[in-house]
Design an enzyme around this catalytic site. Structure first.
Site: not given
Length: 267
Positions: A70, A117, A202
């Protein structure tokens, strides 16, 4: 989708709406952690746009880094700079090595359910391996972490709802939990206090027993809620795929170091 919470976007421009929603949010910075010792984690990578950090990553070969899918889903990857050997992002550091992204590899990323992810970024050159820049060690394919395993989360980013972005790399001791966690994730919680990963960073690694077992993916219930575990993409489910990508590179005959003796480790 079994998470039962609304998704909120990752990037710093979206932090305020996500905090107000209090739902599921893409991760992760460190809240309630401590400053890491300079270059204690030489595999740690900063992904940057226009000189600003937006995600973490892990060096898995001299010319490959691993991050959350992402992080680059809506980004012009040609503008991304991959910064190795950093510690204090507010200073000019002679230890840094900076690369552009040559190619990206995904593995069925599902942005709706936040599955798979993980992304591998091939660099436009090979890092010089030294005391400040080193390749991380990954677990054996399929190796799972048991409840209660102690790990270390790390990253740059916001330090809390009313605090600014961390310049110095932060680290945090966390515990693996299996309750309120999908089998498609590795989840961690800090017991007894509100601390954990959150907005702005992230893609950062989760280190357990010296191996990279997770990639920071998302949180629920707001940052460091103390109620919901933080979710990481499970690296051990993707090791064979990671190896296949690295081994395709003609100028990198040596992939990441393997877990030397998986049978000797208890998780």
């Amino acid at each position: 989708m079994t998470l039962g919470r609304r998704l909120a976007c990752l990037f710093l421009a979206c932090v305020l709406p996500a905090l107000l929603l209090g739902g599921t949010a893409l991760a992760s910075e460190i809240v309630g952690g401590r400053r890491a010792r300079p270059h204690a984690w030489p595999f740690m990578v900063s992904l940057q746009l226009r000189g600003g950090h937006f995600c973490g990553a892990t060096l898995i070969a001299p010319n490959f880094v691993m991050s959350a899918a992402h992080c680059v889903a809506n980004v012009n990857v040609r503008a991304v700079r991959v910064v190795l050997g950093a510690h204090n992002l507010s200073r000019r550091e002679p230890t840094r090595q900076v690369f552009a992204v040559q190619r990206i590899f995904e593995n069925g990323y599902d942005p709706v359910n936040l599955l798979n992810d993980i992304v591998i970024l091939q660099l436009n050159g090979s890092a010089t391996i030294n005391a400040n820049v080193q390749v991380a060690q990954l677990p054996a394919q399929g190796r799972r972490l048991g409840n209660g395993v102690q790990c270390l989360a790390m990253g740059w980013g916001l330090l809390g709802r009313n605090r600014g972005i961390a310049s110095v790399l932060q680290e945090l001791n966390v515990t693996v939990v299996t309750s309120l966690c999908r089998r498609s994730n590795v989840c961690t919680l800090v017991r007894g206090r509100q601390a954990g990963v959150c907005f702005g960073d992230s893609g950062s690694p989760l280190v357990c027993n010296g191996l990279i077992h997770g990639i920071a993916s998302f949180v629920r219930g707001g940052c460091a809620s103390g109620l919901y575990p933080d979710a990481f993409a499970p690296v051990a489910q993707f090791v064979n795929w990671i190896d296949s990508i690295i081994q395709r590179s003609e100028d990198n005959p040596c992939p990441h170091p393997r877990d030397p003796d998986p049978a000797s480790r208890t998780h």
